[in-house]
Write a protein that holds these residues in place. Structure first.
Motif, PDB file in Angstrom:
ATOM      1  N   GLU A 296      26.619  81.266 109.952  1.00 62.66           N
ATOM      2  CA  GLU A 296      27.595  80.292 110.411  1.00 62.66           C
ATOM      3  C   GLU A 296      28.860  80.357 109.555  1.00 62.66           C
ATOM      4  OE1 GLU A 296      25.935  76.381 110.654  1.00 62.66           O
ATOM      5  OE2 GLU A 296      24.056  77.087 111.523  1.00 62.66           O
ATOM      6  N   GLY A 297      29.986  79.974 110.143  1.00 63.85           N
ATOM      7  CA  GLY A 297      31.236  79.909 109.408  1.00 63.85           C
ATOM      8  C   GLY A 297      31.909  81.255 109.258  1.00 63.85           C
ATOM      9  N   ASP A 298      33.219  81.221 109.059  1.00 66.11           N
ATOM     10  CA  ASP A 298      34.002  82.443 108.860  1.00 66.11           C
ATOM     11  C   ASP A 298      34.595  82.508 107.451  1.00 66.11           C
ATOM     12  OD1 ASP A 298      33.708  83.307 111.618  1.00 66.11           O
ATOM     13  OD2 ASP A 298      35.118  81.710 112.139  1.00 66.11           O
ATOM     14  N   ILE A 299      35.301  81.462 107.060  1.00 64.50           N
ATOM     15  CA  ILE A 299      35.878  81.380 105.719  1.00 64.50           C
ATOM     16  C   ILE A 299      35.190  80.234 104.989  1.00 64.50           C
ATOM     17  CG2 ILE A 299      37.964  80.870 104.390  1.00 64.50           C
ATOM     18  CD1 ILE A 299      39.564  82.192 106.649  1.00 64.50           C
ATOM     19  N   LEU A 300      34.759  80.504 103.776  1.00 66.63           N
ATOM     20  CA  LEU A 300      34.023  79.521 103.001  1.00 66.63           C
ATOM     21  C   LEU A 300      34.809  79.164 101.750  1.00 66.63           C
ATOM     22  CD1 LEU A 300      30.373  79.041 102.307  1.00 66.63           C
ATOM     23  CD2 LEU A 300      31.759  79.649 100.317  1.00 66.63           C
ATOM     24  N   LEU A 301      35.007  77.870 101.531  1.00 67.14           N
ATOM     25  CA  LEU A 301      35.630  77.378 100.307  1.00 67.14           C
ATOM     26  C   LEU A 301      34.546  76.789  99.419  1.00 67.14           C
ATOM     27  CD1 LEU A 301      38.761  75.570 101.805  1.00 67.14           C
ATOM     28  CD2 LEU A 301      38.369  78.010 101.439  1.00 67.14           C
ATOM     29  N   GLY A 302      34.638  77.043  98.144  1.00 64.63           N
ATOM     30  CA  GLY A 302      33.592  76.555  97.251  1.00 64.63           C
ATOM     31  C   GLY A 302      33.934  76.825  95.812  1.00 64.63           C
ATOM     32  N   GLY A 303      32.906  77.084  95.004  1.00 63.51           N
ATOM     33  CA  GLY A 303      33.085  77.304  93.579  1.00 63.51           C
ATOM     34  C   GLY A 303      32.750  78.724  93.174  1.00 63.51           C
ATOM     35  N   ASP A 304      33.003  79.031  91.907  1.00 69.23           N
ATOM     36  CA  ASP A 304      32.855  80.400  91.425  1.00 69.23           C
ATOM     37  C   ASP A 304      31.399  80.837  91.276  1.00 69.23           C
ATOM     38  OD1 ASP A 304      32.475  78.649  89.223  1.00 69.23           O
ATOM     39  OD2 ASP A 304      34.504  79.054  88.503  1.00 69.23           O
ATOM     40  N   PHE A 305      30.607  80.076  90.539  1.00 74.06           N
ATOM     41  CA  PHE A 305      29.227  80.481  90.298  1.00 74.06           C
ATOM     42  C   PHE A 305      28.394  80.593  91.578  1.00 74.06           C
ATOM     43  CE2 PHE A 305      24.887  78.631  89.088  1.00 74.06           C
ATOM     44  CZ  PHE A 305      24.292  79.878  89.004  1.00 74.06           C
ATOM     45  N   PRO A 306      28.439  79.626  92.507  1.00 72.60           N
ATOM     46  CA  PRO A 306      27.642  79.779  93.723  1.00 72.60           C
ATOM     47  C   PRO A 306      27.977  81.050  94.493  1.00 72.60           C
ATOM     48  CG  PRO A 306      28.465  77.539  93.539  1.00 72.60           C
ATOM     49  CD  PRO A 306      29.157  78.337  92.477  1.00 72.60           C
ATOM     50  N   GLY A 307      29.264  81.432  94.482  1.00 72.63           N
ATOM     51  CA  GLY A 307      29.662  82.642  95.190  1.00 72.63           C
ATOM     52  C   GLY A 307      29.074  83.896  94.581  1.00 72.63           C
ATOM     53  N   VAL A 308      29.132  84.002  93.264  1.00 69.82           N
ATOM     54  CA  VAL A 308      28.579  85.188  92.605  1.00 69.82           C
ATOM     55  C   VAL A 308      27.070  85.235  92.779  1.00 69.82           C
ATOM     56  CG1 VAL A 308      28.334  86.433  90.432  1.00 69.82           C
ATOM     57  CG2 VAL A 308      30.468  85.237  90.929  1.00 69.82           C
ATOM     58  N   GLN A 309      26.419  84.090  92.652  1.00 72.60           N
ATOM     59  CA  GLN A 309      24.972  84.059  92.836  1.00 72.60           C
ATOM     60  C   GLN A 309      24.596  84.453  94.263  1.00 72.60           C
ATOM     61  OE1 GLN A 309      21.659  81.341  91.008  1.00 72.60           O
ATOM     62  NE2 GLN A 309      22.704  80.158  92.573  1.00 72.60           N
ATOM     63  N   TYR A 310      25.355  83.983  95.238  1.00 71.27           N
ATOM     64  CA  TYR A 310      25.106  84.361  96.632  1.00 71.27           C
ATOM     65  C   TYR A 310      25.286  85.867  96.800  1.00 71.27           C
ATOM     66  CZ  TYR A 310      25.515  84.351 101.724  1.00 71.27           C
ATOM     67  OH  TYR A 310      25.339  84.595 103.070  1.00 71.27           O
TER      68      TYR A 310
END
Length: 331
Positions: free
Chosen positions: A81-95
């Motif tokens: 789901e979703g196209d562009i995701l806004l969030g934080g740094d650590f969750p992105g790297v972990q993902y």
């Protein structure tokens, strides 16, 4: 006629801030884009691009889905789901690590460690007082990194406290009710706790000197390959929105009130300290390398972190090359 934009609440947390945008005519076919985000002030560049019709002029018909945290948003992102995701740094790297690198950072939007705060009972007056206490954070989120960095700087580890995994919207009540002794999260939830129980809660420290406090934009590499022009249009719109957000505090306050039921005081407290960098530069890469070092220490990553595989520089390179530098060797 097409729907220019709308916010869609994701779960009970956001039910109170459900609203729809208005209908407007367009001289060109609009590209549908779904953006995942959280109701926080670091995204005021996007708010202003939405409010002023800039995304519409860029040919984008955006649907916004609101989540209490980027970590929660990634649960929906993971299933496509979703196209562009806004969030934080650590969750992105972990993902990225856990999902076969199916994630690309397209820009760091904001750098503001002062928005990340540890709030505690008033009898906790220094970091060492957290020893043996029940401390809440959103495990897997940027505040998880903040918690670890804060403890390490004061000679402790997570083994010295009892970590409670909570979402931010329940942390103020948990502290005021005595269910936890402190929590690490981002504003406005920290100040909400103080407003709710001023005789119990106070802010012990922000994240300055511990973590960078990035708010970011990302997308899947496959989507970027298919829709690079949409991503670039989003970046152009965000940069135009940045110029407005930096100069027009009242417009940001009005948008937050109308669309997110966010009190004026929250925006007024955070707006002056916003650092809307919208960049992929050497400073960004250095902070991500520090994050990778911490993740290796926590056994959350193995081996060097290859930023060339993590970032998508093409968009900002074409939109505003002054905001981009080449990623460094693996760190």
């Amino acid at each position: 006629m097409f729907l220019r934009s709308k916010f869609v609440a994701a779960g009970a947390f956001c039910a109170s801030i459900l609203f729809s945008g208005y209908l407007a005519s367009s001289a060109q076919a609009a590209e549908d884009v779904t953006v995942f985000l959280q109701p926080i002030v670091p995204y005021d560049s996007i708010w202003m691009a939405d409010e002023k019709g800039i995304f519409e002029k860029e040919g984008l018909n955006i649907t916004y889905r609101l989540f209490p945290s980027g970590t929660t948003a990634l649960q929906s992102f993971r299933v496509g789901e979703g196209d562009i995701l806004l969030g934080g740094d650590f969750p992105g790297v972990q993902y990225w690590v856990q999902n076969n690198k199916d994630y690309r950072l397209i820009a760091v939007i904001d750098r503001d460690p002062s928005s990340y705060v540890v709030t505690a009972k008033k009898d906790i007056t220094k970091a060492e007082d957290l020893r043996g206490k029940r401390v809440a954070t959103r495990v897997g989120s940027t505040v998880d990194w903040f918690l670890s960095a804060y403890l390490k700087a004061h000679g402790m580890t997570k083994d010295d406290i009892e970590v409670i995994n909570l979402d931010g919207q329940v942390m103020p009540a948990a502290l005021c009710n005595g269910d936890i002794d402190a929590f690490f999260f981002w504003q406005p939830y920290n100040n909400t706790a103080i407003e709710t129980c001023p005789d119990i809660a106070h802010n012990l420290s922000d994240a300055k000197g511990y973590i960078p406090g990035f708010s970011i934009a990302a997308a899947r590499p496959e989507w970027l390959e298919k829709h690079p022009e949409i991503a670039k249009a989003f970046l152009r719109g965000m940069l135009q929105g940045k110029e407005i957000a930096e100069k027009d505090k009242e417009a940001v306050i009005a948008y937050a009130d109308k669309n997110l039921s966010m009190p004026r005081a929250i925006v007024e407290a955070q707006w002056p300290v916003k650092n809307r960098i919208i960049a992929l530069d050497d400073g960004v890469y250095a902070d991500y390398c520090k994050l990778a070092e911490w993740m290796r220490d926590e056994k959350l990553m193995e081996g060097p972190f290859d930023l060339k595989e993590f970032v998508w520089t093409k968009g900002l390179e074409e939109v505003d090359p002054s905001r981009v530098t080449a990623p460094p060797p693996p760190c």
